[in-house]
Design an enzyme around this catalytic site. Structure first.
Site: not given
Length: 608
Positions: A2, A27, A74, A100-101, A481, A485, A488, A504, A603
């Protein structure tokens, strides 16, 4: 993750708090709120949704006052709503707090405070803080905050105001960022520098367990036992845009570097050596786990790759058959699902359309569903039977980095929990795994040290238009992955193959100079992987290898080796992906691409 702000000075606080929050909205954007002191006491205004909702409310009903705190949320504990929004207050509204936390032991504190007569309105962990401060308050706000924070376990940056001390603002940080902005006759607190840059460029950078007291006479910083600390003033030279990104050129690089903390936050209170695995919002019983005949892991894109790792680790540790499926294909193949089926859906946003469709199908057919998501109150979180939140915080760059590694941590957590419940792994081995997981944040931090050498690699291969990634076991999942990346954000054509599949068909694509990235982090599969690597080298490939420290013999085959810190084979995906993220980032930079907003991508994919 946050954002908090605070103001003490000669001007109206509300406009300054709103301005500061606008610079921190990246945030968190689930809700926003302010608490302002005036002759009427503590006045709170807060609204669910974007900051604009709070602005509109304050325009309609202004709050005057020269001291205040603000928050943009958040959501972690409790869904996005007005009542769960910050600031939170004690019972009579005389003490207000922004935070925040994550307070890991909030349930224990909440239950204890309830025995003392305290009541609670929200679902949040934060609400225990103003009530705990109230419990210790004996006329000295600083002392009460100090005593209260002694009881808190977890991470926090906190701002506190009190009706009984209108000439004081108190703040403290521990494992969550907090700075102090120093102005002319006015001072600020904030989670990040961008919130104060329009007002001052002189700041104090606080360390853990440092307490701030703002009064009309200025700012004082205290350590333990109210011992005053002399702080050096830091003068900010960045522009506002760079400051919002923490001094990094792009959000993606900022988020890559936030991964050690994201991993630590996601494990906090769940993976603790010497204690059983604690999955707070998953209520599946040992008996239900033992009845499972199949687990489906269903996801899209990067989340699907986390699911591939999940298949390996759940089968290995819990000995339950697992299928991992691309969500967009799953519901069209009439899968076999019954009441002894478990589905794990993985989605950063919790709003991925195909994943939600698979979730609904599973529930209609009687399966239990666990959602692994980063967003509290998302559709996946609301519709699933159980939830495992990944505490990555907001991820701004389209290409996922910290959301991915926290999804991996979620997969390991579920696998260890199932194994512990079923007794399929020796308790001593389980304990070793928990200890190893607890070292992952520092090992990821160490892996980030390869940044400069990887940048040099990217410069050497930037003209290539094709790349291939190879790996065996969990290295194959990392290869997929890594390949994604590169696609993308650098627009380089790349493919990932299981190393054993080379002969193969794919080996026909290798010619002089072809770039092949080989993941060779699995000790049991190292020799086989190196053998595959030599096969492509013999056909002219230019190989970049990723291996654990100590496997120096790989340097006999290729000079382009990236070593990662030694880690238990099971957990190498968390560390091995770091150099791959860096490679994709620097390829994108060298090719002049838009790193944070790659073409044609969004996103969150919320339509089929």
């Amino acid at each position: 993750m946050c954002g908090i702000v605070g103001y003490f000075g000669k001007r109206e606080a509300a406009p300054l708090l709103i301005e500061g929050l606008s610079k921190l909205e990246y945030r968190g954007y689930d809700s926003a709120g302010v608490a302002i002191l005036n002759e009427n006491g503590v006045n709170v205004a807060k609204r669910k949704g974007r900051l604009a909702n709070l602005e509109a409310a304050l325009e309609e009903s202004p709050i005057e006052g020269y001291v205040g705190i603000g928050h943009t949320r958040w959501a972690t504990h409790g869904s996005p709503s007005d009542v769960n929004s910050h600031p939170h207050t004690n019972g009579d509204g005389t003490i207000a707090v922004v935070h925040n936390g994550i307070i890991e032991n909030y349930i224990k504190i909440k239950e204890w405070l309830m025995t003392k007569g305290y009541t609670f309105k929200s679902e949040t962990d934060t609400e225990v803080i103003p009530n705990l401060v109230d419990y210790y308050y004996k006329g000295d706000l600083l002392n009460a905050v100090m005593e209260a924070t002694e009881k808190l376990e977890g991470s926090y940056a906190i701002g506190v105001i009190c009706k009984n001390e209108p000439d004081r603002l108190v703040a403290v940080r521990n494992e969550s960022p907090l700075i102090v902005g120093l102005g002319d006759g006015e001072n600020f607190i904030a989670s990040d520098i961008p919130a104060v840059l329009n007002q001052t460029r002189d700041v104090y950078l606080l360390e853990n367990k440092e307490f701030v007291v703002m009064t009309k006479d200025g700012v004082k910083i205290y350590g333990d036992f109210e011992k005053e600390i002399e702080k050096e003033v830091f003068h900010v030279t960045w522009n506002a845009d760079a400051a919002e990104k923490g001094g990094y050129e792009h959000f993606m690089m900022k988020e890559i570097h936030e991964q050690p903390k994201a991993i630590k936050d996601t494990m906090a209170g769940r993976i603790v050596p010497g204690h059983p695995v604690n999955i707070d919002d998953i209520h599946i019983t040992k008996e239900q786990i033992e009845k499972l005949n199949k687990v489906y892991i269903v996801a899209c894109g990067t989340a699907y790759h986390a699911g591939v790792v999940g298949k390996y680790v759940i089968e290995k540790l819990a000995r339950i058959p697992v299928e991992v499926d691309i969500a967009s294909e799953f519901r069209y193949r009439d899968p076999i699902i019954d009441q002894n089926t478990l589905m794990i859906v993985v989605s950063q946003s919790g709003e991925t359309a195909d994943t939600l469709a698979a979730l609904k199908m599973a529930k209609e057919r009687g399966a239990r569903v666990i959602a692994v998501t980063n967003v509290v109150g998302s559709s996946a979180a609301r519709e699933a039977d159980d939830i495992l939140y990944t505490w990555a915080g907001p991820e701004i760059a389209v290409a996922s980095t910290k959301a991915y590694v926290t999804q991996l941590i979620a997969m390991y957590t579920i696998a260890l929990f199932f194994a512990e419940q079923k007794g399929t792994v020796d308790p001593h081995d389980l304990e070793d795994m928990k200890k190893e997981m607890s070292t992952l944040p520092e090992k990821v931090e160490a892996a980030l040290a390869s940044e400069e050498s990887i940048h040099e690699l990217a410069k050497r291969i930037k003209e290539h238009t094709d790349m291939f990634f190879l790996g065996r076991g969990t290295d194959y999942a990392v290869a997929m992955e890594a390949s994604l990346k590169v696609k993308e954000i650098s627009y380089v054509h790349s493919e990932a193959y299981a190393s054993g599949e080379l002969k193969h068909g794919p080996i026909a694509l290798i010619e002089d100079g072809t770039i092949v990235v080989t993941l060779a982090t699995q000790n049991d599969l190292f020799d086989k992987t190196v053998s595959n690597m030599k096969e492509v080298i013999a056909r002219g490939a230019n190989v970049i290898a990723v291996a654990q420290e100590g496997h120096t013999e790989i340097e006999k085959s290729t000079e382009n080796v990236v070593f990662i810190p030694k880690v238990m084979d099971l957990f190498t995906p968390v560390v091995a992906i770091i150099p791959m993220q860096l490679l994709s980032y620097y390829l994108s930079i060298e090719k002049g691409c838009d790193v944070d907003k790659p073409r044609n991508l969004a996103k969150s994919v919320t339509v089929e």
